[in-house]
Design an enzyme around this catalytic site. Structure first.
Site, PDB file in Angstrom:
ATOM      1  N   LYS A 293       0.794  -1.239   0.000  1.00 41.25           N
ATOM      2  CA  LYS A 293       0.000   0.000   0.000  1.00 41.25           C
ATOM      3  C   LYS A 293       0.824   1.285   0.000  1.00 41.25           C
ATOM      4  CE  LYS A 293      -4.130  -2.009   1.932  1.00 41.25           C
ATOM      5  NZ  LYS A 293      -5.055  -2.162   3.033  1.00 41.25           N
ATOM      6  N   ASP A 329      -9.737   2.697   2.181  1.00 38.63           N
ATOM      7  CA  ASP A 329      -9.621   2.029   3.487  1.00 38.63           C
ATOM      8  C   ASP A 329     -10.131   2.942   4.590  1.00 38.63           C
ATOM      9  OD1 ASP A 329      -8.530  -0.399   2.854  1.00 38.63           O
ATOM     10  OD2 ASP A 329      -6.451   0.226   3.121  1.00 38.63           O
TER      11      ASP A 329
END
Ligand code: ATR
Length: 496
Positions: A293, A329
């Site tokens: 990420k 997220d």
């Protein structure tokens, strides 16, 4: 059109016959692997080729070619000749067989209208492109009806050699085996392999990485795919465990969108090359998961404001040939938490300091939580605490920290199904008053969640965040809103 072939592996003639019968009802072709049948004899062939022999591929691989046939070459060839006699539609014979055998079988097959698939398998690696092309040319000199090259994908980047090899060739089957080669099976239609192989049921694959017919057709909508199908996936080191494919694919189909989404298993060392290929092939976007990420930001063209502030992305979208990073997220974590609690002025303890932690800390901060970060590597917790102006502490202080917290969130991958028996928090640390959230959703009930439940804590399982962040991703990729009740139903199925 790519044909789907179900490959049948069984130990008895009766079982191979039964399975073939079932498979013929589903797929275009069925491959029967004679080499797995115990004590197979010439007389057995007629019992196997009772129904639709024209749709059956007969193969009998010797042990030296990665199969299971232990008899001599003469008897192996006799079985294949018998299959031609009995009207088999196709014979798969390996280029490693003797030149004379290959030539004889090709000429015999011509008399009977049986097609010959001349094949080469490499169960260890995928050779360089030039070597693959050389193998193809060598096989092509025999002028078989079809050529098949199946190699083992040591890296997901091997798939791109296979796609390159497929370019401009007809009647050619090319596959990369193993989980890192999944893409070549799922995208066989888009990149023009003549056949893709699938297994009849889980645990019954005839080659590594073979997925089931059900998954290929019903999850990835293989029959609905074409050259224009837009490719999406989830890029992660353990992406094969990801369940997001069950959330996105059914919704593409419900909304009539020509997309496919599948796991892309990428090691950190392969990420740069993978992203180069991703760009070259014009993939439409992806989800990004552990541990990429943060690092992936180096290989894309820009981040939106939120992803920039978070310093990590879980969603890539390609727009006008630029790869852009977003972060859903953060919104996923917020929505999941808000189902159980308000956040203003709550004391939150964040375990972990990776990309997911960054998004969650950003979200908690925005909502007015007091945050403490703990992490295996203290320096990373310190750096994050400084960046987001929060507290941090030593992981050895976990017990005291948990007692003082209202909300505990595990943002690490500990407890995921490679290590399901691990929890960073021992059971006795929970006092029952905390709300405990885990971002790990595979398994849904992680050890951490189980301990928290036993101690009377409220819990939030990882599927809730998965679902909410997926809604955001879907919107970024397709511009469409998902029906919340529908995706709740899809998410519930993950629990089954
Ligand atoms: P992502 O970006 O997807 O969040 P990551 O950057 O690899 O993935 O972050 C993983 C987090 O899980 C890190 O906080 C990591 O701790 P370190 O900073 O010490 O590496 C944490 N983590 C992973 N495995 C762990 C383990 N076995 N025990 C404790 N923490 C672990």
């Amino acid at each position: 059109m790519t044909k789907i072939c179900i490959s049948i592996v069984a130990e008895t003639v009766e079982s191979i016959y039964e399975k073939t019968k079932t498979a013929l009802r589903l797929a275009d072709l069925v491959e029967v692997r004679l080499d797995h049948v115990r004590d197979i004899k010439k007389e057995d062939i007629i019992k196997i080729l009772v129904k639709s022999p024209e749709n059956i591929i007969v193969a009998c691989r010797s042990i030296s070619c990665g199969g299971n046939y232990g008899g001599d070459e003469e008897s192996r060839m006799a079985l294949l000749f018998e299959a031609i006699e009995r009207g088999a539609g196709y014979i798969d014979i390996e280029i490693e067989s003797s030149k004379q055998d290959v030539m004889e079988i090709i000429s015999k097959a011509k008399e009977r209208k049986t097609k010959i698939i001349l094949s080469h398998h490499d169960f260890k690696k995928t050779p360089k492109f030039n070597e693959l092309q050389k193998s193809y040319d060598e096989m092509n000199s025999f002028q078989p009806d079809m050529i098949k090259i199946a190699t083992f994908a040591e890296s997901i980047n091997d798939c791109f050699k296979i796609f390159e090899l497929l370019k401009g060739k007809e009647n050619f089957i090319a596959i990369a085996m193993g989980v890192r080669g999944w893409m070549t099976r799922i995208l066989a239609q888009k990149y023009g392999s003549a056949i893709t192989y699938a297994s009849l049921e889980p645990g019954n694959a005839s080659a590594p990485g073979q997925i089931t017919f059900d998954e290929l057709v019903n999850l990835y909508d293989f029959k609905g795919q074409n050259k224009d199908t837009k490719v999406l996936g989830v890029i992660g080191e353990h992406a094969e465990n990801s369940k997001s494919k069950f959330l996105h694919n059914p919704n593409f189909r419900r909304l009539g969108l020509n997309y496919v989404y599948f796991p892309m298993k990428v090691r950190p060392s392969e990420l740069a090359e993978f992203m180069h290929n991703f760009r070259m092939l014009g993939f439409a976007g992806s989800a990004v998961t552990v541990p990429h990420k943060e690092k992936i930001v180096d290989f894309i063209d820009g981040l939106d404001e939120t992803a920039e502030k978070i310093g990590a992305t879980n969603t890539l979208v390609v727009r006008e040939e630029k790869i852009l990073g977003f972060n859903t997220d953060y919104i996923g974590a917020l929505e999941a938490l808000k189902e159980k609690t308000s956040l203003q002025s709550k004391k939150a303890l964040v375990i972990g300091a990776g990309g997911a932690a960054r998004a969650i800390i950003y979200a908690l901060k925005k909502e007015g939580c007091e945050i403490t970060i703990v992490n295996r590597t203290l320096d990373k917790a310190k750096a994050l605490a400084e960046e987001f102006e929060t507290d941090c502490d030593e992981i050895s202080e976990l017990r005291q920290l948990i007692r003082k917290s209202d909300i505990i969130i595990n943002t690490t991958s500990v407890g995921m199904n490679q290590n399901p028996e691990e929890s960073l928090v021992p059971e006795e640390f929970f006092t029952g008053k905390q709300i405990v959230m885990d971002i790990v959703y595979n398994p849904i009930e992680t050890k951490l969640i189980r301990y928290a439940r036993i101690r009377g804590c409220q819990t939030i399982t990882g599927d809730r965040m998965l679902m909410y962040q997926a809604i955001g991703q879907f919107k970024h990729w397709t511009g469409k809103n998902l029906d919340i009740d529908q995706i709740n139903e899809d998410a519930k199925k993950l629990l089954e």
